[in-house]
Scaffold this active site. Structure first.
Site, PDB file in Angstrom:
ATOM      1  N   ARG A  89      33.435  53.679  69.185  1.00  0.00           N
ATOM      2  CA  ARG A  89      33.502  52.684  68.114  1.00  0.00           C
ATOM      3  C   ARG A  89      32.142  52.320  67.522  1.00  0.00           C
ATOM      4  O   ARG A  89      32.052  51.479  66.629  1.00  0.00           O
ATOM      5  CB  ARG A  89      34.238  51.428  68.613  1.00  0.00           C
ATOM      6  CG  ARG A  89      35.737  51.618  68.669  1.00  0.00           C
ATOM      7  CD  ARG A  89      36.424  50.442  69.320  1.00  0.00           C
ATOM      8  NE  ARG A  89      36.179  50.397  70.762  1.00  0.00           N
ATOM      9  CZ  ARG A  89      36.320  49.300  71.506  1.00  0.00           C
ATOM     10  NH1 ARG A  89      36.679  48.160  70.950  1.00  0.00           N
ATOM     11  NH2 ARG A  89      36.096  49.342  72.800  1.00  0.00           N
ATOM     12  N   SER A 125     -16.532  49.290  41.247  1.00  0.00           N
ATOM     13  CA  SER A 125     -15.092  49.518  41.081  1.00  0.00           C
ATOM     14  C   SER A 125     -14.786  50.931  40.619  1.00  0.00           C
ATOM     15  O   SER A 125     -15.561  51.557  39.906  1.00  0.00           O
ATOM     16  CB  SER A 125     -14.533  48.534  40.053  1.00  0.00           C
ATOM     17  OG  SER A 125     -14.709  47.225  40.531  1.00  0.00           O
ATOM     18  N   LYS A 128      25.845  55.326  73.021  1.00  0.00           N
ATOM     19  CA  LYS A 128      25.931  53.870  72.899  1.00  0.00           C
ATOM     20  C   LYS A 128      24.819  53.134  73.634  1.00  0.00           C
ATOM     21  O   LYS A 128      24.185  52.231  73.072  1.00  0.00           O
ATOM     22  CB  LYS A 128      27.293  53.378  73.404  1.00  0.00           C
ATOM     23  CG  LYS A 128      27.395  51.861  73.407  1.00  0.00           C
ATOM     24  CD  LYS A 128      28.808  51.347  73.539  1.00  0.00           C
ATOM     25  CE  LYS A 128      29.298  51.362  74.953  1.00  0.00           C
ATOM     26  NZ  LYS A 128      30.611  50.682  75.073  1.00  0.00           N
ATOM     27  N   ARG A 140     -21.449  59.550  36.774  1.00  0.00           N
ATOM     28  CA  ARG A 140     -20.410  59.448  35.759  1.00  0.00           C
ATOM     29  C   ARG A 140     -20.985  59.897  34.417  1.00  0.00           C
ATOM     30  O   ARG A 140     -22.203  59.932  34.234  1.00  0.00           O
ATOM     31  CB  ARG A 140     -19.872  58.019  35.666  1.00  0.00           C
ATOM     32  CG  ARG A 140     -20.896  57.015  35.219  1.00  0.00           C
ATOM     33  CD  ARG A 140     -20.321  55.601  35.223  1.00  0.00           C
ATOM     34  NE  ARG A 140     -21.256  54.677  34.620  1.00  0.00           N
ATOM     35  CZ  ARG A 140     -21.472  53.447  35.077  1.00  0.00           C
ATOM     36  NH1 ARG A 140     -20.849  53.015  36.160  1.00  0.00           N
ATOM     37  NH2 ARG A 140     -22.308  52.658  34.460  1.00  0.00           N
ATOM     38  N   ASP A 192      26.065  48.856  79.027  1.00  0.00           N
ATOM     39  CA  ASP A 192      26.256  48.307  77.681  1.00  0.00           C
ATOM     40  C   ASP A 192      26.398  46.786  77.700  1.00  0.00           C
ATOM     41  O   ASP A 192      26.909  46.196  76.766  1.00  0.00           O
ATOM     42  CB  ASP A 192      27.479  48.954  77.002  1.00  0.00           C
ATOM     43  CG  ASP A 192      28.748  48.841  77.832  1.00  0.00           C
ATOM     44  OD1 ASP A 192      28.709  48.217  78.916  1.00  0.00           O
ATOM     45  OD2 ASP A 192      29.788  49.383  77.411  1.00  0.00           O
ATOM     46  N   ALA A 200     -20.106  51.633  39.105  1.00  0.00           N
ATOM     47  CA  ALA A 200     -18.659  51.716  38.913  1.00  0.00           C
ATOM     48  C   ALA A 200     -18.257  53.067  38.329  1.00  0.00           C
ATOM     49  O   ALA A 200     -18.979  53.660  37.542  1.00  0.00           O
ATOM     50  CB  ALA A 200     -18.208  50.596  37.977  1.00  0.00           C
TER      51      ALA A 200
HETATM   52  C1  UD1 Z   1      36.197  46.609  82.585  1.00  0.00           C
HETATM   53  C2  UD1 Z   1      36.928  45.978  83.756  1.00  0.00           C
HETATM   54  C3  UD1 Z   1      37.515  44.644  83.310  1.00  0.00           C
HETATM   55  C4  UD1 Z   1      36.436  43.736  82.764  1.00  0.00           C
HETATM   56  C5  UD1 Z   1      35.673  44.437  81.642  1.00  0.00           C
HETATM   57  C6  UD1 Z   1      34.487  43.623  81.254  1.00  0.00           C
HETATM   58  C7  UD1 Z   1      37.791  47.808  85.112  1.00  0.00           C
HETATM   59  C8  UD1 Z   1      38.988  48.592  85.449  1.00  0.00           C
HETATM   60  N1  UD1 Z   1      37.975  46.866  84.183  1.00  0.00           N
HETATM   61  O1  UD1 Z   1      37.175  46.902  81.597  1.00  0.00           O
HETATM   62  O2  UD1 Z   1      38.168  44.013  84.398  1.00  0.00           O
HETATM   63  O3  UD1 Z   1      37.003  42.532  82.293  1.00  0.00           O
HETATM   64  O4  UD1 Z   1      35.203  45.715  82.093  1.00  0.00           O
HETATM   65  O5  UD1 Z   1      33.892  44.174  80.122  1.00  0.00           O
HETATM   66  O6  UD1 Z   1      36.744  48.022  85.677  1.00  0.00           O
HETATM   67  N2  UD1 Z   1      32.493  53.475  82.504  1.00  0.00           N
HETATM   68  C9  UD1 Z   1      32.048  54.647  83.070  1.00  0.00           C
HETATM   69  N3  UD1 Z   1      32.963  55.583  83.392  1.00  0.00           N
HETATM   70  C10 UD1 Z   1      34.289  55.422  83.199  1.00  0.00           C
HETATM   71  C11 UD1 Z   1      34.747  54.228  82.614  1.00  0.00           C
HETATM   72  C12 UD1 Z   1      33.810  53.258  82.276  1.00  0.00           C
HETATM   73  O7  UD1 Z   1      30.861  54.846  83.267  1.00  0.00           O
HETATM   74  O8  UD1 Z   1      35.035  56.321  83.536  1.00  0.00           O
HETATM   75  C13 UD1 Z   1      31.508  52.438  82.149  1.00  0.00           C
HETATM   76  C14 UD1 Z   1      31.441  52.184  80.648  1.00  0.00           C
HETATM   77  O9  UD1 Z   1      30.432  52.968  80.043  1.00  0.00           O
HETATM   78  C15 UD1 Z   1      31.104  50.705  80.590  1.00  0.00           C
HETATM   79  C16 UD1 Z   1      31.721  50.140  81.864  1.00  0.00           C
HETATM   80  O10 UD1 Z   1      31.922  51.224  82.717  1.00  0.00           O
HETATM   81  O11 UD1 Z   1      29.715  50.497  80.648  1.00  0.00           O
HETATM   82  C17 UD1 Z   1      33.042  49.441  81.590  1.00  0.00           C
HETATM   83  O12 UD1 Z   1      33.913  50.302  80.979  1.00  0.00           O
HETATM   84  P1  UD1 Z   1      34.935  49.805  79.873  1.00  0.00           P
HETATM   85  O13 UD1 Z   1      35.820  50.927  79.487  1.00  0.00           O
HETATM   86  O14 UD1 Z   1      34.213  49.087  78.822  1.00  0.00           O
HETATM   87  O15 UD1 Z   1      35.754  48.746  80.734  1.00  0.00           O
HETATM   88  P2  UD1 Z   1      36.954  47.862  80.287  1.00  0.00           P
HETATM   89  O16 UD1 Z   1      38.162  48.694  80.166  1.00  0.00           O
HETATM   90  O17 UD1 Z   1      36.540  47.030  79.161  1.00  0.00           O
END
Ligand code: UD1
Ligand code: CA
Length: 453
Positions: A16, A403, A23, A438, A103, A421
């Protein structure tokens, strides 16, 4: 205390953001989000720092050239539980592991310290309470307030969905349990992902203590999924930085109209007008004033100097009591001694300007060395480039350049030389004498203006 490991989850794609830049490399306050999270993590002095990366992996690793980071690849994003599992081989079997997100850039070190303390030798989850909790995992507590489980938004019953206490995602786990708990995760849930959040219920079942700590303000836990959120966090960070400057005695014409993308060091009685941008490391001495709409990047300005409106300074050093601008440009390698004046539409590059010297109007000074009390007249320039090579111009003390003169480098103007100048100077101008180069003025007698036929 037990040894601390930190795992930063940063494998998410960030679709997104609609950007070719991964990101976590998008900057906030001039620094990649992931670098900020790493900096916060480092402040906790972990024994091990692991980053789980996925999309744009090579680009991420190259952007963060930190030899002490253990990089772990998660080639398929199967969920936060799966991501931590990828890091498991790098984790010791004792001590604690703190999980952060790449992030979520503005979490405070103090808050994480409280979280670590809350875990003791069990689990601790960092939570927040929100008016609108949609999208977040909800904290499920028993009647006596004990944490039971985290339920993801998409898996909530309508009653659970009404819970306003949410999971920020940051948590501390005891390493001794990690192997077992991560192996026990499954993906039979609404998103088909391995949820790290399921470890809470596993801990409760195993009789391991589960505690929580909460953020000091919601922005600590706000993650970035799109440019809108990135811009919101940027404003929050900028406002905090501006308040800190005000608290330290800096005068800001408007704290909502200053951007610091790096660090700004300052002395006493510094004043900054609206719409200024500071990048990299900027140092402003006592009594320095910066006019509106200036950009300063990696610049040192000594006490008492004034930078007037619309000036752009980069990799430059300004001495004390100088007057710069309005509309001045100091490019890399510009070094101004004390009491120099650089006026409007003047560009200085890779040049040293001696004390008390003035370049006040419409000039270009490049690859030059100017002595003390030099005066460069309006519109005079150093011709330092033949299209292939650059050459140096050396100007002695108290030289006066009239100048509109062109100083064709390599060339030397000796101490006290005066240049008439409009001269084109390509040979040494001797000390203390007037040099002119000049065409002599002529007037044609009997000349008439043409008339329409
Ligand atoms: C997660 C939490 C949720 C919490 C929210 C807060 C879980 C299952 N859920 O949800 O309870 O309220 O964060 O923002 O943990 N990432 C990986 N590998 C993956 C998936 C994610 O590295 O396979 C990383 C993402 O880059 C990110 C973080 O984990 O930095 C969270 O992933 P994201 O998909 O944003 O989590 P949510 O579904 O929002
Ligand atoms: Ca997800």
């Amino acid at each position: 205390m037990d040894s601390l490991s930190i795992v930063i989850l940063a494998a998410g794609q960030g679709k997104r953001m609609y950007s070719s830049l991964p990101k976590v490399l998008h900057p906030i306050g001039g620094q990649a989000m992931l670098s900020r999270v790493i900096r916060t993590a480092r402040s906790l002095k972990p024994q091990r720092l692991i980053v789980v990366y996925g999309h744009g992996g090579e680009q991420v690793r190259q952007a963060i050239p930190d030899p002490d980071i253990l990089w772990v690849q998660q080639s398929q994003q199967l969920g936060t539980g799966h991501a931590l599992k990828m890091a498991l081989p790098q984790l010791p079997t004792t001590g604690q592991t703190l999980v952060l997100y790449g992030d979520v850039p503005l979490t405070l070190s103090d808050t994480l310290q409280r979280l670590i303390a809350a875990a003791a030798d069990g689990v601790a989850v960092l939570t927040d309470t929100l008016e609108n909790a949609s999208g977040y995992g909800r904290m499920l507590r028993s009647a006596d307030g004990k944490l039971q489980a985290i339920i993801e938004d998409k898996d909530c019953t309508p009653v659970q969905r009404a819970i306003r206490e949410i999971n920020t995602g940051m948590l501390v786990l005891p390493n001794i349990q990690l192997n077992r708990w991560l192996a026990a995760l499954n993906n039979s849930n609404a998103q088909g992902e391995y949820y790290l959040t399921d470890v809470v219920a596993l801990a409760v079942a195993a009789g391991v203590s589960v505690n929580s700590a909460s953020v000091s303000a919601s922005w600590e836990a706000v993650g970035v999924n799109n440019k809108r959120q990135l811009a919101e966090l940027e404003r929050i960070l900028q406002s905090q930085q501006a308040q800190a400057l005000l608290d330290a005695g800096v005068t800001l014409a408007d704290p909502a109209r200053i951007d610091i993308r790096g660090t700004l060091q300052h002395g006493m009685d510094v004043a900054i007008d609206v719409n200024c941008v500071f990048e990299g490391v900027v140092e402003l001495g006592d009594q320095v004033s910066i006019g509106p709409n200036c950009v300063l990047k990696n610049v040192k300005v000594a006490a008492g100097s004034q930078i007037a409106a619309f000036s752009h300074l980069e990799n430059a050093v300004v001495g004390s009591d100088c007057r710069i601008g309005p509309y001045a440009r100091l490019r890399p390698g510009a070094e101004l001694a004390d009491h120099t004046h650089i006026g409007n539409f003047v560009e200085i590059k890779n040049s040293r300007i001696g004390s008390g010297s003035k370049v006040n109007h419409l000039s270009y000074i490049g690859d030059a060395e100017l002595g003390r009390q030099v005066n460069i007249g309006a519109g005079s320039i150093t011709c330092n480039y033949d299209g292939v090579n650059k050459f140096k111009t050396v100007i002695g003390d108290q030289v006066f350049v009239g100048s509109g003169s062109m100083l064709v480098a390599p060339v030397i103007l000796e101490n006290g030389a005066t240049i008439g100048a409009g001269s084109v100077i390509n040979q040494t101008a001797p000390a203390g004498q007037l040099t002119l180069a000049r065409v002599r003025q002529v007037t044609l007698a009997g000349w008439r203006r043409p008339v329409k036929k």
